[in-house]
Scaffold this active site. Sequence first.
Site, mmCIF file in Angstrom:
data_model
loop_
_atom_site.group_PDB
_atom_site.id
_atom_site.type_symbol
_atom_site.label_atom_id
_atom_site.label_comp_id
_atom_site.label_asym_id
_atom_site.label_seq_id
_atom_site.Cartn_x
_atom_site.Cartn_y
_atom_site.Cartn_z
ATOM 1 N NE ARG A 35 31.574 -12.811 5.408
ATOM 2 C CZ ARG A 35 31.231 -12.142 4.022
ATOM 3 N NH1 ARG A 35 32.296 -11.955 3.451
ATOM 4 N NH2 ARG A 35 30.994 -13.148 3.517
ATOM 5 C CG ASP A 36 41.763 -10.040 8.527
ATOM 6 O OD1 ASP A 36 42.267 -10.319 7.685
ATOM 7 O OD2 ASP A 36 41.360 -9.260 9.508
ATOM 8 C CB ILE A 37 39.131 -10.851 13.201
ATOM 9 C CG1 ILE A 37 38.528 -11.628 14.993
ATOM 10 C CG2 ILE A 37 40.595 -10.656 13.943
ATOM 11 C CD1 ILE A 37 39.174 -12.009 15.802
ATOM 12 C CG ASN A 91 51.016 -8.235 3.991
ATOM 13 O OD1 ASN A 91 51.124 -8.078 3.269
ATOM 14 N ND2 ASN A 91 49.736 -8.613 5.176
ATOM 15 C CB VAL A 100 48.935 -15.382 11.117
ATOM 16 C CG1 VAL A 100 48.503 -16.708 10.884
ATOM 17 C CG2 VAL A 100 48.329 -14.254 12.225
ATOM 18 C CG HIS A 104 47.617 -15.711 5.413
ATOM 19 N ND1 HIS A 104 48.582 -15.874 6.363
ATOM 20 C CD2 HIS A 104 47.744 -14.192 6.174
ATOM 21 C CE1 HIS A 104 48.701 -14.803 7.116
ATOM 22 N NE2 HIS A 104 48.580 -13.950 6.353
HETATM 23 P P1 AMP Z 1 49.181 -11.023 7.671
HETATM 24 O O1 AMP Z 1 49.024 -9.630 8.435
HETATM 25 O O2 AMP Z 1 49.534 -10.900 6.434
HETATM 26 O O3 AMP Z 1 49.537 -11.700 8.764
HETATM 27 O O4 AMP Z 1 47.622 -10.697 7.823
HETATM 28 C C1 AMP Z 1 46.918 -11.627 8.672
HETATM 29 C C2 AMP Z 1 45.582 -11.475 8.936
HETATM 30 O O5 AMP Z 1 45.277 -13.055 10.070
HETATM 31 C C3 AMP Z 1 45.450 -10.128 9.888
HETATM 32 O O6 AMP Z 1 44.333 -8.995 8.528
HETATM 33 C C4 AMP Z 1 44.183 -10.413 10.695
HETATM 34 O O7 AMP Z 1 43.401 -8.964 11.553
HETATM 35 C C5 AMP Z 1 43.930 -11.667 10.573
HETATM 36 N N1 AMP Z 1 43.411 -12.487 11.846
HETATM 37 C C6 AMP Z 1 44.246 -12.575 13.181
HETATM 38 N N2 AMP Z 1 43.501 -13.274 13.994
HETATM 39 C C7 AMP Z 1 42.371 -13.605 12.812
HETATM 40 C C8 AMP Z 1 41.114 -14.270 13.781
HETATM 41 N N3 AMP Z 1 40.961 -14.995 14.789
HETATM 42 N N4 AMP Z 1 39.976 -14.524 12.773
HETATM 43 C C9 AMP Z 1 39.867 -14.406 11.175
HETATM 44 N N5 AMP Z 1 41.514 -13.206 11.433
HETATM 45 C C10 AMP Z 1 42.540 -12.377 12.058
#
Ligand code: AMP
Length: 117
Positions: A35-37, A91, A100, A104
Site C-alpha cells: 500500500r502507498d504510504i 510516472n 522513487v 513501480h
Molecule cells: P512516484 O511519485 O510515481 O515515484 O511514486 C512513489 C510513491 O511511493 C508515492 O506515491 C509515495 O507516496 C510512495 N511511497 C514513498 N515512500 C513509501 C513507503 N515507505 N511505503 C509506501 N509507499 C511509499
Amino acid sequence: MSDIDSAQDCLFCRIVAGDIPAQKVMETDRVVAFRDIAPQAPVHILVVPRTHAPNVAALAAAAPEELAEMAQVAQRIADAECGGEYRWIFNTGAAAGQTVFHAHGHVMNGGTLGWSA
Ligand code: AMP
C-alpha cells in the site's frame, strides 16, 4: 553496480528485501505489492519488481518477464480490492512526478478518479 542490480540506497529495494516495513498485499517470485504510504485514492497500491530498474522502460528492456508479472499481479489485486477495474500509472522522470527511481506501477481505484496530470 549496474542499474539492474539491487541498489543499497533504493527505498523500494529495501522494502522488497524486508529491511523497511510496508503494508504488503501480495508477493510473487518476481513482484512485490504494498500500500502507498500516502494514498491518493481509496485503493492505492504500488506494484514493484524485485529487480532494480530506474523506470518501467528500463525494466521492460532488462527483465520483461517481471513487467508481465507486474501486470498479472495488478489485475489480481484489482480483482480483490475494486471489482477488477483500475488505473495503472507509471510516472517516468522527475518532471512527470516520479520520486522513487525503482520501477513501480500505481494501482488506483475505489472512488471517482478524475483525470489529472
Ligand atoms: P512516484 O511519485 O510515481 O515515484 O511514486 C512513489 C510513491 O511511493 C508515492 O506515491 C509515495 O507516496 C510512495 N511511497 C514513498 N515512500 C513509501 C513507503 N515507505 N511505503 C509506501 N509507499 C511509499
